[in-house]
Design an enzyme around this catalytic site. Structure first.
Site, mmCIF file in Angstrom:
data_model
loop_
_atom_site.group_PDB
_atom_site.id
_atom_site.type_symbol
_atom_site.label_atom_id
_atom_site.label_comp_id
_atom_site.label_asym_id
_atom_site.label_seq_id
_atom_site.Cartn_x
_atom_site.Cartn_y
_atom_site.Cartn_z
ATOM 1 N N ASP A 1 0.859 -1.185 0.000
ATOM 2 C CA ASP A 1 0.000 0.000 0.000
ATOM 3 C C ASP A 1 0.890 1.228 0.000
ATOM 4 O O ASP A 1 1.560 1.513 0.989
ATOM 5 C CB ASP A 1 -0.913 0.006 1.225
ATOM 6 C CG ASP A 1 -2.018 1.055 1.141
ATOM 7 O OD1 ASP A 1 -1.870 2.002 0.345
ATOM 8 O OD2 ASP A 1 -3.018 0.924 1.864
ATOM 9 N N ARG B 1 -0.257 4.349 -0.812
ATOM 10 C CA ARG B 1 -1.085 5.554 -0.794
ATOM 11 C C ARG B 1 -0.628 6.519 0.297
ATOM 12 O O ARG B 1 -0.147 6.115 1.337
ATOM 13 C CB ARG B 1 -2.555 5.191 -0.587
ATOM 14 C CG ARG B 1 -3.177 4.481 -1.756
ATOM 15 C CD ARG B 1 -4.571 3.996 -1.430
ATOM 16 N NE ARG B 1 -4.562 2.991 -0.365
ATOM 17 C CZ ARG B 1 -5.657 2.409 0.108
ATOM 18 N NH1 ARG B 1 -6.843 2.757 -0.369
ATOM 19 N NH2 ARG B 1 -5.572 1.499 1.058
#
EC number: 4.1.99.12
Length: 543
Positions: free
Chosen positions: A457, A459
């Site tokens: 991840d 983000r």
């Protein structure tokens, strides 16, 4: 990273009165109740009539599942389930993809428990000095060890401000470094001094596309250009605003580098880090850097770098921490336009925000008046083309998007921020499809990313946080199951006063995906406490 810690409640049996039909319910945790509703019903929400009026509620999934009710663990005594459309007692199960804004509770009580310090972006990664400490040392003309990511070069550079270079500092750098002393500079200064790139960027075959210019020595005050004193003189000349192109011999012994505008927010390299640190120290945007080598001449890695720094009383900082530090302070987006948009859920006002760094456009859907900005229902939604647009059943993204809009509409005031560039948790559409193929071959969503050499991840929520603040939100109830998102937004100074869970229906297609997010990424798709397990993830929907 915050820890997941669910506090426990003592189960109690309560009764739901529904038009001559009594059903039992067990109070579980902070507004979530196990309830048996025997039939199907198209509604996603209903109301509970109480002595003080009517409140919104929702049933999650189907029979013997979870009911969400705003009054926390208060028993639903003498309450009646009401069909919102007909105002009649509800005779059937109410199926929902989640809970309403009113069903939120204070964030720690909902399972995202973390110390306040866990949200502070200025805190360093364990084992590193803080960025403010490094900035102060740079301001004082000291050297700092700057380390990049282990998936990048995994190397450390000695860094200092060019305008404060001394022969002593150069001697130390040459003694402990590769001997290739570089000076990172902005494009305007390179053009002013007529220092072109060695090769154009299209022909640059250096592993990380480091932008070397032609090498130089200062014409005045130097001999061979190679001594520590000569190198310090050349560096001071490069840093001087009064220097001219004719003040330098070409080639030479100092390697100027072209800084990427945007710094570490655009390129997580030592070139950019050295300039960013000098600017943050209030000095001219010219930095000195040189890679540190081990005693045997090999590149020094983190354990050796820490030992070296301790022996020489130097601060060690990571570029990752510098990125977080800058994201908290730099303006990342600007509002571009706004318009009213009627949606299937109701009318919203859409605000377009443009990223200053890369030009990507994001959108915020706003319902009602933000007013004083207190207790605003907020959803930060990452772009998912396959789920949001094409209705992919592999994930629950589209369902969460629809549910968030529905809940904001029902509440009458709220914000949904749609962040583009987050496809596949940041890996992009092409890589996401490759990951899907690996998932079909047996990997889960985490294993697939790792096999492709990609982050699980990647983000980052700084842009979302700035959009939320620009809209006037000051405290919010955050709609999320993801503790990383909670911590990510909290770290940008946003006050989160509650969490609203988004509990999606489980299908054969998304069951493993949701299970992996729960077990490997900490998502709140299940609640477990005192031997009583409420695991939506384990009851697969047959619909």
């Amino acid at each position: 990273m915050s820890s997941i810690n669910l506090s426990s409640s003592s189960p109690s049996t309560i009764s739901l009165s529904r038009s001559r039909l009594s059903q039992s319910s067990t109070t579980l945790l902070h507004g979530l109740h196990r309830v048996t509703l025997p039939s199907n019903h198209p509604l996603s929400t209903f109301s509970i009539k109480t002595n003080t009026g009517k409140v919104k509620a929702a049933v999650i999934s189907r029979e013997d599942d979870l009911l969400s009710f705003t009054n926390g663990n208060t028993p639903l005594s003498n309450g009646s389930l009401i069909d919102d459309r007909t105002e009649e007692p509800l005779e059937a199960d109410s199926v929902s993809l989640g809970t309403l804004a009113a069903d939120s509770a204070p964030a720690p009580a909902n399972g995202f428990v973390a110390e306040d310090d866990d949200f502070e972006l200025d805190l360093p990664t364990p084992g590193f000095s803080s960025i403010p400490e490094a900035i102060e040392d740079i301001r004082q003309g000291k050297l700092v060890v700057v380390v990049d990511d282990e998936d990048r070069e995994n190397e450390g550079d000695l860094v200092m401000a060019a305008q404060l270079a001394t022969p002593e500092a150069m001697a130390f750098i040459v003694r402990h470094g590769t001997g290739i002393v570089c000076v990172s500079m902005k494009e305007d200064d390179l053009e002013r001094l007529h220092l072109p790139l060695m090769v154009n960027q299209k022909e640059n075959e250096e592993k990380l596309s480091t932008a070397f210019t032609v090498t130089v020595d200062a014409k005045h005050g130097t001999t061979t250009g190679v001594s520590a004193r000569d190198r310090a003189t050349t560096i001071l000349s490069l840093a001087s605003r009064d220097s001219k192109p004719e003040d330098f011999n070409r080639p030479g012994h100092i390697f100027p580098l072209k800084y990427r505008e945007g710094g570490v927010l655009k390129r997580a390299g030592h070139t950019e880090a050295s300039v960013d640190l000098t600017v943050l120290a209030g000095l001219d945007p010219v930095g000195v850097l040189c890679e540190i080598v081990d005693d045997d001449g090999s590149m020094a890695r983190l354990p050796k770098l820490r030992e070296f720094a301790a022996e020489n009383n130097l601060k060690v900082v990571s570029i990752a921490d510098l990125i977080r530090y800058r994201r908290k302070r730099d303006k990342l987006v600007e509002r571009a336009s706004a318009a009213r948009i009627p949606t299937m859920w109701g009318p919203f006002t859409a605000y377009c925000y443009r990223s200053i760094l890369d030009g990507i456009e994001h959108i915020a859907m706003v319902k009602g008046e933000i007013g004083d900005g207190q207790d605003i229902l907020v959803r930060v939604h990452s772009e998912c083309l396959t789920g949001d647009i094409f209705g992919s059943a592999r994930c629950d993204c589209g369902n969460q998007l629809a549910l968030s809009m529905q809940q904001i509409e029902a509440t009458g005031r709220g914000v949904l921020v749609y962040l583009r560039g987050h496809e596949g948790r940041g890996i992009g559409l092409g890589h996401k499809l490759r990951a899907y193929n690996l998932q079909d071959a047996g990997r889960d969503t985490v294993e697939a990313n790792e096999e492709l050499g990609l982050p699980v991840d990647s983000r980052e929520y700084g842009i979302g946080a700035q959009i939320i603040r620009d809209l006037g939100v000051r405290t919010m109830k955050l709609m999320t199951n993801n503790p990383a998102k909670y911590v990510g937004l909290k770290g940008y100074g946003l006050a989160i006063v509650g969490r609203v869970p988004l509990l999606s229906l489980i299908t054969k297609e998304n069951k493993r995906y949701l299970e992996t997010k729960r077990t490997k990424m900490g998502h709140m798709y299940g609640l477990k406490f005192k031997g009583d397990v409420v695991e939506k993830i384990e009851s697969e929907s047959e619909s």
